[in-house]
Design a protein around this motif. Structure first.
Motif, short mmCIF file in Angstrom:
data_model
loop_
_atom_site.label_atom_id
_atom_site.label_comp_id
_atom_site.label_asym_id
_atom_site.label_seq_id
_atom_site.Cartn_x
_atom_site.Cartn_y
_atom_site.Cartn_z
N PRO A 11 73.40 31.32 26.67
CA PRO A 11 73.31 30.13 27.50
C PRO A 11 73.27 30.50 28.98
CG PRO A 11 75.45 30.24 26.41
CD PRO A 11 74.65 31.42 25.94
N VAL A 12 72.44 29.82 29.70
CA VAL A 12 72.35 29.99 31.15
C VAL A 12 72.70 28.66 31.77
CG1 VAL A 12 70.82 30.50 33.07
CG2 VAL A 12 70.54 31.72 30.91
N LEU A 13 73.63 28.68 32.68
CA LEU A 13 74.08 27.45 33.30
C LEU A 13 73.90 27.55 34.80
CD1 LEU A 13 75.66 24.74 33.22
CD2 LEU A 13 77.75 26.10 33.26
N LEU A 14 73.13 26.63 35.33
CA LEU A 14 72.92 26.56 36.77
C LEU A 14 73.35 25.18 37.23
CD1 LEU A 14 69.30 27.99 36.89
CD2 LEU A 14 71.39 29.22 37.45
N LEU A 15 74.35 25.12 38.05
CA LEU A 15 74.79 23.83 38.59
C LEU A 15 74.45 23.78 40.06
CD1 LEU A 15 78.29 23.38 36.94
CD2 LEU A 15 76.16 22.25 36.36
N VAL A 30 83.39 11.69 36.96
CA VAL A 30 82.39 11.11 36.06
C VAL A 30 81.15 11.99 36.00
CG1 VAL A 30 83.25 8.76 36.29
CG2 VAL A 30 81.40 9.51 37.76
N ARG A 31 80.81 12.63 37.10
CA ARG A 31 79.67 13.56 37.10
C ARG A 31 79.97 14.77 36.22
NH1 ARG A 31 76.00 12.92 41.99
NH2 ARG A 31 76.48 10.85 42.72
N ARG A 32 81.21 15.24 36.23
CA ARG A 32 81.58 16.34 35.33
C ARG A 32 81.46 15.92 33.87
NH1 ARG A 32 85.09 18.11 39.32
NH2 ARG A 32 86.76 16.70 38.72
N GLY A 35 77.82 15.98 33.06
CA GLY A 35 77.43 17.38 33.00
C GLY A 35 77.92 18.06 31.74
N SER A 36 79.09 17.64 31.26
CA SER A 36 79.64 18.20 30.03
C SER A 36 78.78 17.86 28.82
CB SER A 36 81.07 17.68 29.83
OG SER A 36 81.63 18.18 28.67
N GLU A 79 68.14 18.75 32.86
CA GLU A 79 68.23 18.57 34.31
C GLU A 79 68.64 17.13 34.54
OE1 GLU A 79 64.85 19.74 36.66
OE2 GLU A 79 64.33 21.26 35.17
N ILE A 80 69.66 16.95 35.35
CA ILE A 80 70.19 15.61 35.59
C ILE A 80 70.26 15.37 37.08
CG2 ILE A 80 72.16 14.07 35.25
CD1 ILE A 80 72.96 15.94 32.91
#
Length: 144
Positions: A11-15, A30-32, A35-36, A79-80
């Motif tokens: 897994p690659v995670l880019l925040l 709420v954004r977390r 994102g979860s 993508e959010i």
């Protein structure tokens, strides 16, 4: 808000954190939560994605089956982008633009889907839970 992808078994995670003047702790929490959901889908864990939803959500079972089918058939990337947020003391309403990238596990066919979702979260038992998430069609595994 987030770009999340998976390549193979790694897994690659880019925040991408957007500095928002006046962003409250509620907004960050709420954004977390949203994102979860994306992170769990990318990791192929539909149960973890659904843990962010309140079971009273009317589309709970349908979305649960969509998430399970997607993660069984595709590698997913997400993508959010939060385009609107309305906070009150008891709830948050979000409009998000969600881009879902799918790569078939069998045939490696890739496609992108995108749509605007309306999401409502309420605080239950000390945690933010999603009680509305629509439309669900973006996550329908048979949609083309």
């Amino acid at each position: 808000m987030a770009a999340i992808g998976r390549s193979g078994a790694w897994p690659v995670l880019l925040l991408f954190c957007h500095a928002a003047i006046g962003q409250t702790g509620q907004s960050a929490n709420v954004r977390r939560c949203i994102g979860s959901v994306a992170t769990a889908l990318t990791a192929g864990d539909p149960a973890d994605a659904m843990s962010n939803f309140d079971k009273s959500f009317s589309g709970y079972e349908k979305l649960n089956s969509y998430f399970a089918a997607l993660t069984n058939s595709f590698e997913l990337g997400n993508e959010i982008d939060v385009t609107d947020e309305q906070d009150s003391a008891t709830e948050t309403k979000l409009t998000v633009h969600w881009v879902l990238s799918l790569t078939g596990l069998q045939n490696r066919h890739a496609e992108n889907r995108s749509g605007d979702l309306n999401i409502r979260l309420v605080r239950k038992g000390g945690k933010w839970k999603i009680v509305d998430f629509s439309p669900l069609d973006l996550f329908n595994p048979t949609a083309r």
